[in-house]
Design a protein around this motif. Structure first.
Motif, mmCIF file in Angstrom:
data_model
loop_
_atom_site.group_PDB
_atom_site.id
_atom_site.type_symbol
_atom_site.label_atom_id
_atom_site.label_comp_id
_atom_site.label_asym_id
_atom_site.label_seq_id
_atom_site.Cartn_x
_atom_site.Cartn_y
_atom_site.Cartn_z
ATOM 1 N N LYS A 83 0.840 -1.208 0.000
ATOM 2 C CA LYS A 83 0.000 0.000 0.000
ATOM 3 C C LYS A 83 0.872 1.254 0.000
ATOM 4 N N MET A 84 1.914 1.244 0.836
ATOM 5 C CA MET A 84 2.816 2.397 0.885
ATOM 6 C C MET A 84 3.536 2.582 -0.441
ATOM 7 N N LEU A 85 3.942 1.459 -1.051
ATOM 8 C CA LEU A 85 4.608 1.538 -2.347
ATOM 9 C C LEU A 85 3.678 2.104 -3.421
ATOM 10 N N LYS A 86 2.433 1.652 -3.410
ATOM 11 C CA LYS A 86 1.473 2.135 -4.404
ATOM 12 C C LYS A 86 1.284 3.645 -4.298
ATOM 13 N N GLU A 87 1.280 4.131 -3.064
ATOM 14 C CA GLU A 87 1.156 5.580 -2.878
ATOM 15 C C GLU A 87 2.388 6.298 -3.426
ATOM 16 N N MET A 88 3.568 5.740 -3.187
ATOM 17 C CA MET A 88 4.802 6.344 -3.707
ATOM 18 C C MET A 88 4.844 6.344 -5.231
ATOM 19 N N LEU A 89 4.221 5.326 -5.837
ATOM 20 C CA LEU A 89 4.284 5.154 -7.296
ATOM 21 C C LEU A 89 3.074 5.752 -8.010
ATOM 22 N N SER A 90 2.188 6.381 -7.268
ATOM 23 C CA SER A 90 0.906 6.820 -7.827
ATOM 24 C C SER A 90 1.047 7.861 -8.933
ATOM 25 N N ASN A 91 2.132 8.609 -8.956
ATOM 26 C CA ASN A 91 2.313 9.661 -9.968
ATOM 27 C C ASN A 91 2.984 9.169 -11.240
ATOM 28 N N TYR A 92 3.290 7.879 -11.294
ATOM 29 C CA TYR A 92 3.986 7.344 -12.462
ATOM 30 C C TYR A 92 3.053 6.488 -13.306
ATOM 31 N N ASN A 93 3.435 6.280 -14.551
ATOM 32 C CA ASN A 93 2.623 5.548 -15.529
ATOM 33 C C ASN A 93 2.286 4.151 -15.014
ATOM 34 N N LYS A 94 1.009 3.912 -14.706
ATOM 35 C CA LYS A 94 0.609 2.643 -14.099
ATOM 36 C C LYS A 94 0.780 1.462 -15.055
ATOM 37 N N ASN A 95 0.777 1.722 -16.362
ATOM 38 C CA ASN A 95 0.963 0.631 -17.330
ATOM 39 C C ASN A 95 2.399 0.125 -17.373
ATOM 40 N N LYS A 96 3.314 0.891 -16.776
ATOM 41 C CA LYS A 96 4.723 0.494 -16.743
ATOM 42 C C LYS A 96 5.139 -0.007 -15.364
ATOM 43 N N ILE A 97 4.149 -0.292 -14.531
ATOM 44 C CA ILE A 97 4.393 -0.852 -13.198
ATOM 45 C C ILE A 97 3.554 -2.113 -13.055
ATOM 46 N N LEU A 98 4.195 -3.232 -12.828
ATOM 47 C CA LEU A 98 3.520 -4.523 -12.717
ATOM 48 C C LEU A 98 3.595 -5.009 -11.269
ATOM 49 N N TYR A 99 2.438 -5.109 -10.615
ATOM 50 C CA TYR A 99 2.381 -5.673 -9.265
ATOM 51 C C TYR A 99 2.241 -7.182 -9.419
ATOM 52 N N LEU A 100 3.327 -7.863 -9.200
ATOM 53 C CA LEU A 100 3.447 -9.262 -9.592
ATOM 54 C C LEU A 100 2.436 -10.163 -8.879
#
Length: 333
Positions: A271-288
């Motif tokens: 959850k904390m990571l998702k908040e940190m990554l929220s401003n970046y392109n979600k299509n280039k982030i894969l939550y395995l």
């Protein structure tokens, strides 16, 4: 002392000496046999070698080709674990820790990086810079140290919250070798050194800053168990540095958020990571983990030790990543 008594003492001393020498010979051949078994069966005595680096901590020495626990470990001319072919110009470059590196659990041909390349015919070669115990800052520093080398390449970065918490790992704190094992019985020596290092870690270090008489880790958390704002701010800066660098240095990228089989507070950390990554392109982030669950994959079958993938795990993760790339990146269609 009479001659007869002296003769008896002499015989007695000779018998003791013979017994000592006989015991030493038996011990030598016993150790020799154990050492031979460790070398032949497990490859002990010939460990993978690392080098120290003042910027990014350490890396794998180039041009190594050994067998450990029955699996081939080949380190190429760049210090990556790959079957690199210099005739194949286009590259996917993997960064991560021991999960990506694969260790003794998987041979080079069955690494997720090699399998991704096999699945993507257009991308000709994959370099795997996964390195044991790397933190995210090791990865960032390593990419930055090799500025301008990756402009035509595609990057796949594996990390999770634990990699953030590691900071910059140093080789001096790791159970790795940066020189060959000394001595006649190299297999036995390596086994003994690894045992002693386990004991060193157990009795000198803890996983947290919290001591027995303390209620909580006051350096990282507040009294309510929440991570301190200044620590989260620092982690956010590290994440920002990563995305700035990979956007600048690579043709394109995919960030893979890795996970372990057992939760260990990982749900909250994701959850904390998702908040940190929220401003970046979600299509280039894969939550395995989420993706694997969507594919109805049984998570427990992927792991050897709750953290590292077994051979089957490498195959499944490689297939998932390959399909994700084909779906979300035009160059892989």
């Amino acid at each position: 002392m009479s001659y007869k008594k002296r003769s008896k003492n002499t015989i007695k001393y000779k018998n003791y000496l013979f017994l000592v020498l006989y015991s030493l010979v038996i011990l030598f051949f016993f150790t020799f046999s154990i050492d031979l078994f460790l070398k032949k069966k497990f490859g002990l005595g010939n460990p993978i070698l690392y080098y120290f680096h003042p910027n990014y901590g350490y890396g794998l020495r180039p041009d190594q080709n050994i067998v450990r626990f029955g699996n081939k470990i080949k380190i190429d001319e760049f210090g990556s674990r790959s079957n690199y072919d210099s005739q194949k110009k286009t590259k996917i470059i993997f960064f991560g820790d021991s999960v990506v590196y694969g260790g003794r659990l998987v041979g080079n041909d069955n690494l997720l990086s090699e399998l991704v390349c096999n699945n993507l015919k257009k991308m000709k070669s994959c370099l795997n810079f996964g390195t044991n115990a790397y933190g995210l800052e090791n990865i960032i520093r390593r990419i930055n140290h090799n500025t301008y080398k990756y402009r035509k390449d595609f990057a796949i970065i594996f990390f999770n919250f634990n990699n953030l918490k590691r900071g910059v790992s140093k080789i001096s704190g790791q159970p790795f070798f940066n020189k060959p094992v000394d001595g006649i019985f190299k297999g036995v020596n390596e086994l003994l050194l690894r045992y002693l290092d386990i004991k060193r870690l157990k009795y000198r270090y803890t996983n947290t800053n919290k001591l027995e008489w303390e209620k909580y880790d006051k350096y990282l958390y507040d009294e309510d168990g929440n991570m301190k704002k200044e620590i989260l701010s620092y982690y956010q800066k590290v994440v920002n540095d990563l995305f700035y660098l990979i956007n600048k240095e690579f043709d394109d990228y995919l960030v893979v958020i890795n996970f372990s089989e057992k939760d260990r507070n990982e749900t909250n950390e994701i959850k904390m990571l998702k908040e940190m990554l929220s401003n970046y392109n979600k299509n280039k982030i894969l939550y395995l983990k989420e993706q694997l669950k969507n594919e109805n994959v049984k998570i427990s079958k992927l792991f050897d030790d709750h953290i590292h993938y077994n051979e089957y795990g490498h195959k499944i993760v490689a297939t998932l990543i390959s399909n994700y790339l084909k779906k979300n990146y035009e160059k892989f269609n």
